[in-house]
Motif scaffolding. Structure first.
Motif, PDB file in Angstrom:
ATOM      1  N   PHE A 274      42.620  38.910  28.404  1.00  0.00           N
ATOM      2  CA  PHE A 274      41.785  38.292  29.467  1.00  0.00           C
ATOM      3  C   PHE A 274      42.352  38.841  30.761  1.00  0.00           C
ATOM      4  O   PHE A 274      41.425  39.353  31.585  1.00  0.00           O
ATOM      5  CB  PHE A 274      42.118  36.992  29.441  1.00  0.00           C
TER       6      PHE A 274
ATOM      7  N   ILE B 282      39.882  41.135  33.353  1.00  0.00           N
ATOM      8  CA  ILE B 282      39.535  41.044  34.628  1.00  0.00           C
ATOM      9  C   ILE B 282      39.791  42.064  35.504  1.00  0.00           C
ATOM     10  O   ILE B 282      39.185  42.505  36.450  1.00  0.00           O
ATOM     11  CB  ILE B 282      40.385  39.739  35.206  1.00  0.00           C
TER      12      ILE B 282
ATOM     13  N   VAL C 118      39.517  27.136  38.912  1.00  0.00           N
ATOM     14  CA  VAL C 118      40.801  27.671  38.212  1.00  0.00           C
ATOM     15  C   VAL C 118      41.061  29.188  38.934  1.00  0.00           C
ATOM     16  O   VAL C 118      39.948  29.712  39.546  1.00  0.00           O
ATOM     17  CB  VAL C 118      40.511  27.850  36.679  1.00  0.00           C
TER      18      VAL C 118
ATOM     19  N   VAL D  38      42.827  32.923  38.461  1.00  0.00           N
ATOM     20  CA  VAL D  38      42.824  34.100  37.565  1.00  0.00           C
ATOM     21  C   VAL D  38      44.171  33.870  36.437  1.00  0.00           C
ATOM     22  O   VAL D  38      43.870  33.892  35.422  1.00  0.00           O
ATOM     23  CB  VAL D  38      43.339  35.513  38.057  1.00  0.00           C
TER      24      VAL D  38
ATOM     25  N   ALA E 262      42.418  30.972  34.237  1.00  0.00           N
ATOM     26  CA  ALA E 262      41.301  31.712  33.407  1.00  0.00           C
ATOM     27  C   ALA E 262      42.004  32.255  32.239  1.00  0.00           C
ATOM     28  O   ALA E 262      41.535  32.206  31.161  1.00  0.00           O
ATOM     29  CB  ALA E 262      40.268  32.476  34.310  1.00  0.00           C
ATOM     30  N   SER E 263      42.981  33.075  32.578  1.00  0.00           N
ATOM     31  CA  SER E 263      43.802  33.719  31.488  1.00  0.00           C
ATOM     32  C   SER E 263      44.512  32.909  30.459  1.00  0.00           C
ATOM     33  O   SER E 263      44.493  33.247  29.393  1.00  0.00           O
ATOM     34  CB  SER E 263      44.955  34.730  32.220  1.00  0.00           C
TER      35      SER E 263
ATOM     36  N   ILE F  13      43.516  29.943  29.502  1.00  0.00           N
ATOM     37  CA  ILE F  13      42.073  29.516  28.687  1.00  0.00           C
ATOM     38  C   ILE F  13      41.868  30.305  27.689  1.00  0.00           C
ATOM     39  O   ILE F  13      41.691  30.139  26.562  1.00  0.00           O
ATOM     40  CB  ILE F  13      41.032  28.815  29.478  1.00  0.00           C
ATOM     41  N   GLY F  14      41.974  31.647  28.161  1.00  0.00           N
ATOM     42  CA  GLY F  14      41.534  32.832  27.359  1.00  0.00           C
ATOM     43  C   GLY F  14      42.641  33.071  26.153  1.00  0.00           C
ATOM     44  O   GLY F  14      42.220  33.187  24.981  1.00  0.00           O
TER      45      GLY F  14
ATOM     46  N   LEU G 231      33.685  32.860  28.577  1.00  0.00           N
ATOM     47  CA  LEU G 231      34.443  32.562  29.946  1.00  0.00           C
ATOM     48  C   LEU G 231      34.800  34.089  30.897  1.00  0.00           C
ATOM     49  O   LEU G 231      34.674  33.964  31.928  1.00  0.00           O
ATOM     50  CB  LEU G 231      36.052  32.182  29.445  1.00  0.00           C
TER      51      LEU G 231
ATOM     52  N   SER H   8      31.478  34.379  32.431  1.00  0.00           N
ATOM     53  CA  SER H   8      31.240  33.679  33.448  1.00  0.00           C
ATOM     54  C   SER H   8      31.863  34.057  34.682  1.00  0.00           C
ATOM     55  O   SER H   8      31.380  33.988  35.847  1.00  0.00           O
ATOM     56  CB  SER H   8      31.826  32.190  33.064  1.00  0.00           C
ATOM     57  N   LEU H   9      33.205  34.449  34.631  1.00  0.00           N
ATOM     58  CA  LEU H   9      34.067  34.752  35.621  1.00  0.00           C
ATOM     59  C   LEU H   9      33.507  35.816  36.375  1.00  0.00           C
ATOM     60  O   LEU H   9      33.600  36.034  37.723  1.00  0.00           O
ATOM     61  CB  LEU H   9      35.376  35.106  35.108  1.00  0.00           C
TER      62      LEU H   9
ATOM     63  N   ASP I 191      47.255  25.344  38.069  1.00  0.00           N
ATOM     64  CA  ASP I 191      46.880  26.328  36.879  1.00  0.00           C
ATOM     65  C   ASP I 191      48.347  26.541  36.191  1.00  0.00           C
ATOM     66  O   ASP I 191      48.487  26.753  34.995  1.00  0.00           O
ATOM     67  CB  ASP I 191      46.574  27.514  36.880  1.00  0.00           C
TER      68      ASP I 191
END
Length: 407
Positions: free
Chosen positions: A11, A15, A300, A302, A305-306, A308-309, A324, A327-328, A399
């Motif tokens: 993830f 990004i 959230v 990066v 998000a990572s 969650i990924g 996700l 969405s990002l 996070d």
């Protein structure tokens, strides 16, 4: 654990690729218009390697958190050589400068669209209607009314010998639409469940079958069931179920195009809504840092998000991973177009301010004004940078100490 680490790395890599392509969007359009691009680098910090092709230096830096595209004369304050001066970006027409500065966000939108399209033809797109619209009270099948006090028993669909089948015994058939239970209207399936669970014994149920309205009487038994809150309670049960809409809708290569465009429009709308709600969600982030329950709707970073990924990959939920990521990309693209410096949207706003100002000056017979003096905007820019840095620090901290997790 290994799958989680792989998911986090993948993830984060996604990004990084997105941001690198963002800067590539600036570079490609700038070169197409004849502007001079001095450098294009992926990452920050010390240089790992670089090479020169033509007039541009390309390279990779150690910290893979973004990148940059150095265009000569992006503002009139930038120092340019005598050779670069005729091709300085600020000398070009307004529309060309706008295209170059929008290209980064447009790249994010294209990436998000491509990810959604690939999802549509493989794993499917999320069924928004299933999540937002109540299920219709239409019978899909009838079964027995049986006790189930554990998760294993709930998942076991077999009927034990002698278990009653109240709905079937009363003459209820698949396709019947329940209009009322015990005289109470039932516009949605959740209403049917609520009334039935609070009922017991012979209960009048009105159904619509084709163009006919039938009045049935269902003898509802009371059974022990494990409820959604984890408690075992005695509830009414009639032995009927409705069709659960699919969580994801699948398309072929042709139909996926229209579906993806439609879904993209929905995501743009939701992204705009999140941006409007962004400031009011910051207090919840602060509360989460100091032990409060983390609201899943809070912003959230990066890092978050990572994570969650990574959890999505660990649980085999690749559809959440890619959704996700899409969405990002949409969020970054829209956020970057906000008319605030140092975002691209802030530079676009300055460019069009110059255009409108010069047009008004022309109406009054005056010569065009010079480029905007960015030094006069430095204080405002610095305030926004500090605010942005503070929000980033808050979300990263939240996070780490109290992350949002997949259920």
């Amino acid at each position: 654990m290994l799958a989680y680490i792989i998911g986090v790395v993948l993830f984060a890599l996604g990004i990084c690729i997105s941001v690198a392509l963002h800067e590539a969007g600036h570079m490609v359009t700038a070169k197409a218009f004849g502007m001079k691009v001095r450098r294009y680098f992926v990452g920050f910090g010390p240089t790992v390697f670089s090479f020169r092709r033509g007039e541009t230096e390309y390279g990779l830096k150690w910290i893979p958190l973004g990148g940059f595209c150095d265009i000569a004369g992006m503002t009139a304050l930038d120092e340019v050589t005598e050779e670069e001066s005729p091709r300085a970006m600020w000398r070009f027409k307004t529309w060309k400068r706008t295209v170059v500065m929008m290209a980064g966000s447009v790249t994010h939108f294209i990436l998000g669209f491509v990810v959604l399209y690939l999802m549509a033809v493989t794993m499917g797109l999320p069924n928004i209607a299933a999540a937002s619209e109540p299920r219709q009270p239409v019978i899909a099948s009838t079964s027995c009314a049986r006790a189930a006090t554990t998760s294993a028993q709930l998942n076991d669909t077999a009927c034990p010998p002698g278990a009653p089948a109240p709905a079937k015994a009363a003459g209820m058939l698949p396709g019947d639409k329940i209009l009322s239970v015990g005289g109470k209207p039932t516009p949605a399936w959740d209403t049917v469940l609520q009334i039935v669970q609070n009922s017991g014994g012979p209960t009048p149920i009105t159904v619509q079958r084709g163009d006919r309205t039938l009045n049935l009487v269902v003898d509802i038994p009371r059974v022990q069931r494990l409820t959604s809150d984890g408690q075992v309670r005695e509830v009414g049960m009639m032995g009927a179920s409705t069709q659960i809409p699919p969580a994801y809708l699948h398309y072929n290569g042709a139909t996926a195009i229209g579906a993806t465009f439609s879904f993209t429009g929905t995501m743009f709308s939701e992204t705009a809504q999140r941006l409007v709600q962004f400031p009011e969600r910051i207090p919840a982030v602060i509360s989460a840092i100091f032990g409060g329950e983390r609201d899943p709707n809070t912003p959230v970073s990066v890092v978050g998000a990572s994570r969650i990924g990574g959890e999505a990959v660990e649980q085999g939920l690749w559809e959440i991973f890619f959704f996700l990521l899409a969405s990002l990309n949409f969020f970054i693209g829209v956020f970057n177009l906000l008319p605030l410096l140092p975002l691209d949207g802030g530079h676009i706003a300055v460019v069009w301010y110059e255009r409108v100002r010069d047009w008004l000056r022309g109406l009054r017979g005056k010569a065009a004004g010079g480029p905007v003096d960015y030094t006069k905007l430095s204080a405002v820019t610095m305030v926004l940078v500090v605010i942005g840095g503070g929000i980033t620090l808050l979300t990263v901290t939240a996070d780490i100490v109290n992350p949002i997790r997949l259920q």
